[in-house]
Design an enzyme around this catalytic site. Structure first.
Site, short mmCIF file in Angstrom:
data_model
loop_
_atom_site.label_atom_id
_atom_site.label_comp_id
_atom_site.label_asym_id
_atom_site.label_seq_id
_atom_site.Cartn_x
_atom_site.Cartn_y
_atom_site.Cartn_z
N HIS A 137 -1.73 -12.72 -26.27
CA HIS A 137 -0.65 -12.08 -27.02
C HIS A 137 -0.37 -10.67 -26.54
O HIS A 137 0.78 -10.29 -26.30
CB HIS A 137 -1.01 -12.06 -28.51
CG HIS A 137 0.03 -11.40 -29.36
ND1 HIS A 137 0.09 -10.04 -29.55
CD2 HIS A 137 1.07 -11.92 -30.05
CE1 HIS A 137 1.11 -9.75 -30.33
NE2 HIS A 137 1.73 -10.88 -30.65
N GLU B 134 2.32 -22.83 -31.82
CA GLU B 134 2.95 -21.71 -31.11
C GLU B 134 1.87 -21.04 -30.28
O GLU B 134 0.69 -21.00 -30.66
CB GLU B 134 3.52 -20.73 -32.14
CG GLU B 134 4.34 -19.58 -31.55
CD GLU B 134 3.58 -18.30 -31.30
OE1 GLU B 134 4.19 -17.34 -30.85
OE2 GLU B 134 2.34 -18.25 -31.55
N HIS C 196 0.51 -21.02 -35.87
CA HIS C 196 0.69 -19.79 -35.09
C HIS C 196 -0.52 -19.51 -34.21
O HIS C 196 -1.65 -19.44 -34.70
CB HIS C 196 0.88 -18.64 -36.08
CG HIS C 196 1.37 -17.37 -35.48
ND1 HIS C 196 0.92 -16.14 -35.88
CD2 HIS C 196 2.28 -17.13 -34.51
CE1 HIS C 196 1.55 -15.20 -35.21
NE2 HIS C 196 2.38 -15.76 -34.36
O1 G3P Z 1 6.68 -16.75 -32.06
C1 G3P Z 1 6.69 -16.19 -33.31
C2 G3P Z 1 5.73 -15.03 -33.44
O2 G3P Z 1 4.53 -15.36 -32.83
C3 G3P Z 1 6.28 -13.79 -32.84
O3 G3P Z 1 5.53 -12.66 -33.10
O4 G3P Z 1 3.96 -10.90 -32.42
O5 G3P Z 1 3.10 -12.94 -33.45
O6 G3P Z 1 3.97 -12.98 -31.14
P1 G3P Z 1 4.08 -12.36 -32.50
CA CA Z 2 3.83 -15.25 -30.62
#
Ligand code: G3P
Ligand code: CA
Length: 244
Positions: A55, A40, A13
């Site tokens: 983000h 990601e 992530h």
């Molecule tokens: O892509 C999955 C996840 O990253 C979505 O939530 O808020 O962490 O971008 P967030």
């Molecule tokens: Ca994300």
């Protein structure tokens, strides 16, 4: 380019979860050191339509800048410090362009999940720009990046611009329109908050030929539950405790 599913089961992530400053090249390098082969990231537009990684809507939490990121040209954004907020060892780590991350992934044969994270009001345009750039950057590659978004307008823009690139709908709270949306948007994947997956929903997704992915899975018992349900991949912060 093919839309067949060749992605790994484990996805880091924002590069390396919380171990390094999220969405920076340093994070991707650390995630790779822990054995991760897919990452990601969150992509949005600068005021002059450069695709870069961040983000939040604003710069405040993860850079030494302030205010709405999408209002600033890349010339301003590129000199910000996106590492010191995390820890001194990452001081002066810059915000990356999507191109920087693509170069890293392509150089090492890594896979990428680009979450289209538009600034407010730029949902469709961000989807178009991310898809156009991804199409160019991965044009010689067998496995393109997976484009995902919570924003249906962003996925519509991506679909219109680069229909061959695989898309996934992000869903935080289950609702009755999930499968109508994945069908209309031509998605190959459904990426859910891991807590909302049930056996019935996994079965319905499989019947709809969708791959089942989860975010953000940071506990072993949750990973085990998702494996037993037969889901296909998960996104985690815990690159130091889950070995892919
Ligand atoms: O892509 C999955 C996840 O990253 C979505 O939530 O808020 O962490 O971008 P967030
Ligand atoms: Ca994300």
């Amino acid at each position: 380019m093919t839309t067949a599913w060749h992605y790994p089961q484990w996805i880091a992530h924002r590069g390396a979860g919380k171990l390094a400053p999220e969405n920076t090249l340093a994070a991707f390098k650390l995630g790779a050191k822990h054995g991760y082969r897919m990452f990601e990231c969150d992509a949005k537009l600068s005021a002059d339509e450069k695709v870069f990684l961040l983000h939040d809507e604003t710069l405040d939490r993860t850079t030494n800048g302030q205010g709405i990121a999408g209002l600033r040209p890349w010339e301003d954004l590129q000199s910000l410090d996106a590492g010191s907020w995390h820890s001194p060892q990452y001081a002066h780590e810059p915000l990356p362009l999507l191109q920087d991350i693509a170069n890293f992934c392509l150089q090492h044969g890594f896979f990428l999940n680009i979450e289209i994270k538009p600034s407010t009001g730029l949902e469709r345009r961000t989807g178009e720009c991310v898809a156009e750039l991804a199409k160019q950057l991965w044009k010689h590659q067998a496995t393109p990046p997976l484009l995902t978004s919570f924003k249906t307008e962003s996925l519509e823009g991506a679909k219109a611009t680069a229909p061959a690139l695989p898309r996934g709908l992000l869903v935080d709270v289950w609702h009755d329109e999930v499968f109508n949306l994945t069908r209309e948007l031509g998605c190959v994947a459904l990426v859910c908050n891991h807590q909302i997956w049930t056996a019935e929903r996994v079965n319905l997704a499989k019947q709809a030929q969708l791959k089942c992915l989860s975010y953000t899975v940071n506990h072993a018992q949750d990973a085990q539950r998702l494996a037993l349900l037969g889901t296909d991949a998960l996104i985690t912060d815990c690159v130091d405790s889950f070995t892919p």
